[in-house]
Motif scaffolding. Structure first.
Motif: not given
Length: 157
Positions: A72-100
């Protein structure tokens, strides 16, 4: 004078009863905390795996969280906000090219040559034996020059 106070207390109690009745058993101070209001319900979050070998036979398989703990990658070290990523990956239901592509842009993986990161949805629930089961579901593999979708979740049409 006593009648006036009885009416005021009665009105306050009536308002309180009406407000509490609409909360379906949730009491305000506790309803804002998921540990109280969502206890026992299935949940979903996201983690990023640091993938070193894309030839593994289990690359796209759902696995227990323990199988990926060490990757598991420590997201903060790469400038990725953990909560934003978790919300994005867990709440998105329809993955189109724009979202990917939005997810890929968040990773800025082009700045890390030789890295391969897998966006993974983690789901947890309680099974029949009242124990917690946590599974890691690989979603997307990002390399500096390509994006791959889990063929088990997104079959080619």
């Amino acid at each position: 004078m006593l009648e006036k106070y009885k009416r005021i207390i009665g009105a306050v109690l009536l308002i309180n009863i009406l407000l509490v009745a609409t909360h379906e058993g949730e009491f305000w101070p506790f309803s804002i905390y998921p540990m109280f209001s969502q206890a026992g319900k299935p949940w979903s979050r996201g983690v990023v795996e640091d993938v070193r070998d894309t030839t593994r036979s289990d690359l796209w398989e759902t696995k227990p969280i323990e199988a990926i703990d060490n990757r598991i990658l420590p997201l903060e070290e790469y400038g990725i906000h953990e909560i934003d990523f978790a919300n994005y990956i867990s709440k998105t239901r329809s993955w189109n090219a724009e979202k990917i592509n939005g997810l890929r842009t968040t990773f800025q993986i082009d700045d890390y040559p030789g890295k391969m990161w897998m966006a993974t949805r983690v789901v947890g629930s309680i099974n029949e034996q009242d124990s917690v089961v946590i599974k890691a579901i690989p979603m997307f593999l990002f390399t500096p020059d390509s994006t791959y979708k889990n063929p088990n979740l997104f079959p080619n049409k």
